[in-house]
Design a protein around this motif. Structure first.
Motif, PDB file in Angstrom:
ATOM      1  N   MET A   1      -0.731   0.342  -3.918  1.00 37.78           N
ATOM      2  CA  MET A   1      -1.877  -0.537  -4.151  1.00 37.78           C
ATOM      3  C   MET A   1      -3.042  -0.089  -3.260  1.00 37.78           C
ATOM      4  N   ALA A   2      -4.264  -0.206  -3.748  1.00 41.89           N
ATOM      5  CA  ALA A   2      -5.425   0.123  -2.923  1.00 41.89           C
ATOM      6  C   ALA A   2      -5.479  -0.839  -1.743  1.00 41.89           C
ATOM      7  N   LYS A   3      -5.931  -0.328  -0.586  1.00 49.24           N
ATOM      8  CA  LYS A   3      -5.869  -1.140   0.626  1.00 49.24           C
ATOM      9  C   LYS A   3      -6.685  -2.429   0.482  1.00 49.24           C
ATOM     10  N   ALA A   4      -7.893  -2.306  -0.051  1.00 49.03           N
ATOM     11  CA  ALA A   4      -8.763  -3.487  -0.171  1.00 49.03           C
ATOM     12  C   ALA A   4      -8.088  -4.569  -1.010  1.00 49.03           C
ATOM     13  N   GLN A   5      -7.449  -4.128  -2.070  1.00 44.47           N
ATOM     14  CA  GLN A   5      -6.777  -5.068  -2.958  1.00 44.47           C
ATOM     15  C   GLN A   5      -5.588  -5.720  -2.246  1.00 44.47           C
ATOM     16  N   ALA A   6      -4.836  -4.909  -1.488  1.00 46.93           N
ATOM     17  CA  ALA A   6      -3.681  -5.441  -0.765  1.00 46.93           C
ATOM     18  C   ALA A   6      -4.124  -6.451   0.283  1.00 46.93           C
TER      19      ALA A   6
ATOM     20  N   THR B   1       3.424 -10.795  -0.684  1.00 46.54           N
ATOM     21  CA  THR B   1       2.378  -9.801  -0.932  1.00 46.54           C
ATOM     22  C   THR B   1       2.928  -8.599  -1.693  1.00 46.54           C
TER      23      THR B   1
ATOM     24  N   THR C   1       0.825  -1.209   0.000  1.00 46.52           N
ATOM     25  CA  THR C   1       0.000   0.000   0.000  1.00 46.52           C
ATOM     26  C   THR C   1       0.856   1.255   0.000  1.00 46.52           C
TER      27      THR C   1
ATOM     28  N   GLU D   1      -6.784  -8.291   0.225  1.00 46.99           N
ATOM     29  CA  GLU D   1      -7.213  -9.505  -0.471  1.00 46.99           C
ATOM     30  C   GLU D   1      -5.995 -10.356  -0.866  1.00 46.99           C
ATOM     31  N   LEU D   2      -4.996  -9.668  -1.408  1.00 48.01           N
ATOM     32  CA  LEU D   2      -3.775 -10.351  -1.829  1.00 48.01           C
ATOM     33  C   LEU D   2      -3.073 -10.987  -0.622  1.00 48.01           C
TER      34      LEU D   2
ATOM     35  N   GLU E   1       4.658  -8.872  -4.194  1.00 41.94           N
ATOM     36  CA  GLU E   1       4.720  -9.371  -5.568  1.00 41.94           C
ATOM     37  C   GLU E   1       6.078  -9.249  -6.253  1.00 41.94           C
TER      38      GLU E   1
END
Ligand code: ADP
Ligand code: MG
Lengths: 258, 270
Positions: free
Chosen positions: A125-130, A169, A120, A132-133, A171
């Motif tokens: 990266m958007a928090k929600a996406q992070a 995370t 993030t 989830e990942l 990536e």
């Protein structure tokens, strides 16, 4: 195992490292291809940790070039403090996930916060996406039920698996491990090695410093034997472990098979 | 310590009795300890009462006025310590900076403040600054002087705190691609602050007492009230006794919380 080898992900060329007058790396060249796991072995003090740290410039090599993905950095100790060089190193580091012997989790953050901090704040990266990942990787290292725990409340094996999830995370293109199980109680080694083997079998690209021969046999595409700052011998696990050519390799391996 | 496994009936009974005996010992110790304090303080009060012509009437009438100064003492102490923490963080970052200019500024600050008496710094704010056209109201002036002074001492505490964060923390953050600023803000400082919180607590308690010095500026805190009304009504002995007692009680109260905080931090499960 992995059939098709992809393009070169990591290329280190003629890496030399001096600590003062101590010539620790004496021209190391190595390549890691996509989906490939290589394992560095060698006696304590032979330069394995230093080599790994040179790959992401936690140590600036004295001489040499490192490429990871599409980022290339030439060692330049004299300009090590300049902004442009530091930024280039930072971009190189984003390509490589590092797992330390001592875990180095952030103690003031929960497991999940540890995982999403860099994605993030560094990658944007958007928090929600992070989240989830991170959760998908915590699932993979079988630690999802500990997502809201602080590191101090985890066992050593759990800490190391959390550290692996944190690196994943972000990536990276390659995962690097420096003796990830040597700070663990013997009964906790297996759970960490299992996670690493899973990663290798799923096609992660990995550089591992480890003396766990079971892991070498299970997961390594190649083993590199280091001595006194050079790679003495490299080959498949069968070649190195069963039929080492160099006397120094044989001597080293005798300790394990005795 | 609880027994690990199930214990036979008689064993459990014996363990219970040992634990009970320990508790009784501890209670008896605390009781005698408290009794000693009460006896000593009582004796002191008695001596003063017999020889010093203590006026209970003054204590009753001036006590609340002096006690009211404690609010200001606490307010000034809290505000000053907050200012000091901010200055100390900046000072510590400066002292650790690779820039010779920034490092020089921070070192000069620490050196100047530590090399001169606090009282001189307070009078400087009060008497010298107006001469160059800076006039602060006395409370702000007092807070500025105290915060500035403590900030310099706490700079060294914060510097040590930052250095006490294991280098592996920095390396992990660097390996994740964090820039120096984020690494300091998000990883190192939060851990450094946890390390130095007990020391900040200690300094806060010292600040409560040192804040008495700003009575010289005319800030109507504890000591100012005691000395003023004591002189007016020719009862300085009583007035200062009241002030001293209040300072003492304040430090006992805050030390209690400080020790609990320190124990919690030492346990540190996060
Ligand atoms: N930060 C450092 N400063 C000075 N010497 C170092 C440093 N790190 C490693 N060395 C030296 O470099 C050599 C190789 O160490 P290392 O890379 O840790 O070996 P290995 O990981 O194979 O045990 C050793 O002689 C060690 O003392
Ligand atoms: Mg090592």
């Amino acid at each position: 195992m992995t059939a098709e080898l992809g393009e070169v992900v990591v290329a280190a060329t003629d890496i030399e490292k001096y600590f003062g007058a101590n010539h620790v790396l004496r021209g190391v060249t190595l390549e890691v291809r996509k989906h490939e796991t290589i394992v560095l072995i060698g006696r304590s003090g032979s330069g394995k940790t230093t080599m790994l740290r040179c790959l992401n410039f936690l140590e600036e090599p004295t001489v040499g070039t490192v490429s990871i993905g599409d980022i290339t950095v030439h060692a330049d100790p004299l300009r090590a403090r300049t902004r442009a060089h530091k930024e280039q190193i930072r971009r190189l580091r984003l390509q490589a996930g590092m797992v330390f012997q001592e875990f180095n989790l952030f103690p003031h953050m929960t497991v999940l916060q540890n995982c999403i901090e860099a994605p993030t704040r560094v990658r944007g990266m958007a928090k929600a996406q992070a989240v989830e990942l991170a959760e998908s990787y915590l699932e993979k290292v079988r630690l999802i039920d500990k997502r809201d725990e602080y590191p101090a409340r985890l066992s050593g094996g759990q800490k190391q698996r959390a550290a692996i999830a944190r690196a994943l995370t972000n990536e990276p293109k390659v995962m690097m491990f420096d003796e990830p199980t040597s700070a663990l109680d013997p009964e906790l080694v297996g759970e960490v090695l299992q996670v690493m083997e899973d990663l290798a079998h799923e096609g992660s690209t990995m550089v591992v410093v480890s003396h766990e021969l079971s892991f070498c046999r299970e997961a390594a595409a190649r083993i590199l034997f280091m001595e006194d700052g050079v790679i003495v011998e490299e080959g498949t696990p069968e070649a190195i472990l069963e039929a080492p050519q160099d006397e120094r390799t044989r001597q080293f391996l005798r300790r394990f098979t005795a | 310590m609880a027994a690990a496994g199930p214990v036979a009936g008689t064993d459990a009974l014996i363990l219970d009795r040992i634990a009970a005996a320990h508790r009784a010992d501890r209670r008896s110790f605390l009781f005698k300890f408290a009794l000693t304090w009460v006896a000593l303080v009582g004796a002191l009060g008695l001596v003063l009462g017999l020889t010093g012509n203590i006026s209970t009437e003054f204590i009753a009438s001036a006590g609340p006025f002096i006690l009211g100064g404690a609010t200001i003492t606490i307010f000034v102490s809290i505000t000053s310590i907050l200012l000091a923490v901010v200055l100390a963080i900046l000072g510590a970052l400066g002292r650790l900076s690779a820039s010779p200019v920034i490092n020089g500024i921070a070192s000069l600050y620490v050196s100047l403040v530590r090399g001169t008496p606090l009282i001189v710094q307070i009078l400087f704010v009060y008497l010298a600054l107006p001469q160059v056209g800076i006039v602060l109201d006395v409370v702000h002036g007092g807070i500025l002087a105290l915060g500035f002074n403590y900030g310099a001492y706490m700079t060294e505490i914060f510097r040590a705190g930052i250095q006490a964060v294991p280098s592996g923390q920095r390396e992990a953050a660097q390996a994740l691609g964090m820039k120096d600023g984020a690494l300091m803000r998000r990883i190192v400082l939060p851990q450094a602050v946890r390390i130095v919180i007990p020391a900040i607590g200690n300094d806060f308690i010292a600040m409560i007492k040192d804040s008495a010095l700003i009575y010289l500026l005319g800030v109507q805190e504890l000591l100012w009230r005691a000395s003023t009304i004591g002189r007016q009504r020719l009862a300085s002995l009583e007035a200062l006794l009241i002030a001293a007692t209040i300072y003492w009680v304040l430090t006992i109260i805050f030390s209690f919380f400080q020790e609990r905080l320190e124990r919690r931090m030492a346990r540190g499960d996060r």
